[in-house]
Design an enzyme around this catalytic site. Structure first.
Site, PDB file in Angstrom:
ATOM      1  N   CYS A  34     -27.975  15.278  41.961  1.00 31.25           N
ATOM      2  CA  CYS A  34     -27.168  15.609  43.135  1.00 31.25           C
ATOM      3  C   CYS A  34     -25.723  15.169  42.956  1.00 31.25           C
ATOM      4  O   CYS A  34     -25.382  14.429  42.021  1.00 31.25           O
ATOM      5  CB  CYS A  34     -27.704  14.897  44.386  1.00 31.25           C
ATOM      6  SG  CYS A  34     -29.423  15.212  44.779  1.00 31.25           S
ATOM      7  N   ASP A 431      17.044  16.649  36.767  1.00 36.92           N
ATOM      8  CA  ASP A 431      17.005  17.797  37.678  1.00 36.92           C
ATOM      9  C   ASP A 431      17.834  17.493  38.928  1.00 36.92           C
ATOM     10  O   ASP A 431      17.652  16.457  39.584  1.00 36.92           O
ATOM     11  CB  ASP A 431      15.556  18.092  38.056  1.00 36.92           C
ATOM     12  CG  ASP A 431      15.430  19.299  38.952  1.00 36.92           C
ATOM     13  OD1 ASP A 431      15.406  20.420  38.415  1.00 36.92           O
ATOM     14  OD2 ASP A 431      15.375  19.116  40.182  1.00 36.92           O
TER      15      ASP A 431
END
Length: 472
Positions: A34, A431
């Protein structure tokens, strides 16, 4: 991979969904495995075993739980971000390389012998490449059985099985039902309209879908993709043909509606969709690290789960990055649209291949000569196999080869590594928008000072960069 029993058992005891995909719980008394979050009664510790992959659980003789469907859990974020051979192998297997090229093809891409690669994966994941690919085939087959009316024999080969008998035996072993029984018990809402496959892509909450859709909408390339607030739609180049996909984020799942020209492309299409929305990320781990910085904590508390918008096609993203150098987002989009063949019927078409771009005449590139030559050099390098931009690439090697191309500098190479290769730790401190965002947040905003400050964000600087851009 070593799994700490006590930690895993505590996660199962609390049914913590954050660990879905990190490991799998098998119960010896039932023979079932599971997800950690399965709502079934927590088993006694002496009856439990933990596995690092669903394939390992299947290999040990356990079948998938019918209630929590562990084979459909989100992918492990560890394999998603790791740049070593295991992480690269898992991404390539997820993209269907073993089904198309076999284990020798996978090993060749990674630079190892078949035998050594099998040893590495078995040591880390409890299963070799064949078992891992088999687990994926079983899940692909189940999706096709439950969501289409395609014949079972056709599904067997579309999912990658070598024979109908192999298909039948695998489905029976993994799900304790035959293919025909799976079809009889498929969910009432499972069937899609003719020609489509609709499935749910699980993720780890939270998912800031608004941020993702806004990012894609601002950069949507007409004829290739379209985006509005509820959904994102685009065309894909896949190994056996083209496809269109519509992704609609929802609570705990992203609904994906696929139109494939070849059913064998289902697994690669799903892998690309998960990549696009960064669905295998662990937002709790990411936000937990970044929130330790007071400058980011307020934004994370009010805006959790920001992902890195990724790319379905590495070449497309790289061309976008080069064309977008020193121009606005809208200007880059206009220039890129001119590279595309005209579309008259309003349908979406995949971005051109490397070979098609390399053969375009000069007049098709309505951009400065230097930039045109950069795009052409990129396309030629990808077309001849000198440069690889797929999810299984060696990131350092690919970045080094990108930097050898004319007109490609550190910013462009880093941007491609972040979005096309999935590098979680890219900063791009030069940037301009990132520096503006840093200033708005009260952070150091010169490149040197920002890079020094960002050391505390490792290994999630790509996610911090997204937050800087949003703050700008």
């Amino acid at each position: 991979m070593e799994l700490d029993f006590e930690r895993c058992y505590r996660a199962v005891d609390s049914r913590d969904p954050r660990f879905d995909g990190w490991f799998y719980t098998a119960v010896r008394t039932t023979g079932i495995y599971c997800r950690p979050s399965c709502p079934a009664v927590t088993p006694k510790a002496e009856n439990v075993a933990f596995f690092p992959s669903s394939a390992a659980a299947q290999r040990a003789g356990f079948r998938a739980c019918r209630r929590c469907r562990p084979d459909a859990a989100p992918g492990s974020p560890e394999w998603d971000v790791r740049a070593d051979v295991v992480g690269r192998a898992m991404r390539l297997i997820g993209d269907g390389v073993v089904d198309r090229e076999g284990v020798p093809g996978l090993a060749g891409r990674l630079g190892y012998t078949d035998r050594h690669l099998n040893r590495i994966l078995t040591a880390e994941l409890g299963a070799g490449p064949l078992a891992l690919a088999r687990a994926q085939r079983a899940q692909t087959a189940r999706v096709l059985i439950e969501t289409t009316d395609v014949g079972l024999a056709e599904i067997a080969f579309a999912a990658g099985f070598g024979s109908v008998r192999q298909f039948n035996d695998t489905i029976q072993e993994v799900y304790a039902r035959s293919p025909s029984q799976l079809r009889e018990h498929r969910p009432a809402a499972g069937r899609a309209e003719a020609g489509t496959i609709t499935l749910r892509l699980a993720y780890r909450a939270p998912l800031n879908s608004k941020a993702l859709l806004e990012y894609f909408a601002a950069r949507a390339l007409p004829g290739v993709e379209e985006c509005d607030v509820p959904a994102y739609r685009r065309a894909l180049n896949l190994p056996h043909g083209s496809a269109t996909v519509t992704l609609s984020p929802g609570d705990r799942f992203v609904s994906a509606t696929l139109r494939l020209t070849d059913l064998r492309d289902l697994a690669p299409a799903v892998a690309r969709c998960r990549r696009l929305f960064d669905l295998d990320a662990d937002p709790v781990a990411v936000d937990g690290t970044l929130a330790a910085d007071p400058a980011l904590s307020a934004q994370i508390n009010t805006d959790p789960g920001v992902r890195v918008p990724r790319a379905a096609d590495g070449l497309e993203l790289a061309v976008r990055a080069i064309v977008g150098q020193q121009v606005s987002v809208s200007g880059a989009r206009t220039t890129l649209t001119r590279l595309l063949p005209p579309v008259e019927d309003g349908e979406l078409r995949p971005f051109p291949t490397a070979e098609a771009i390399a053969e375009l005449p000069d007049e098709a590139f309505r951009m400065p000569v230097a930039r045109r030559e950069s795009v052409r050099a990129l396309a030629e390098a990808v077309a001849v196999g000198k440069l690889t931009l797929d999810p299984g690439t060696d990131r350092e090697e690919s970045v080094a080869r990108l930097l050898e191309l004319p007109g490609v500098g550190p910013w462009t190479a880093g941007y491609i590594a972040m979005r096309a290769m999935g590098d979680p730790d890219v900063l791009l401190e030069t940037d301009l928008a990132a520096r503006r965002g840093a200033k708005a947040l009260g952070l150091p905003h010169t490149p040197t000072a920002l890079r020094a400050h960002a050391e505390r964000w490792r290994p999630w600087r790509s996610y911090a960069l997204m937050r800087l851009w949003r703050s700008a």
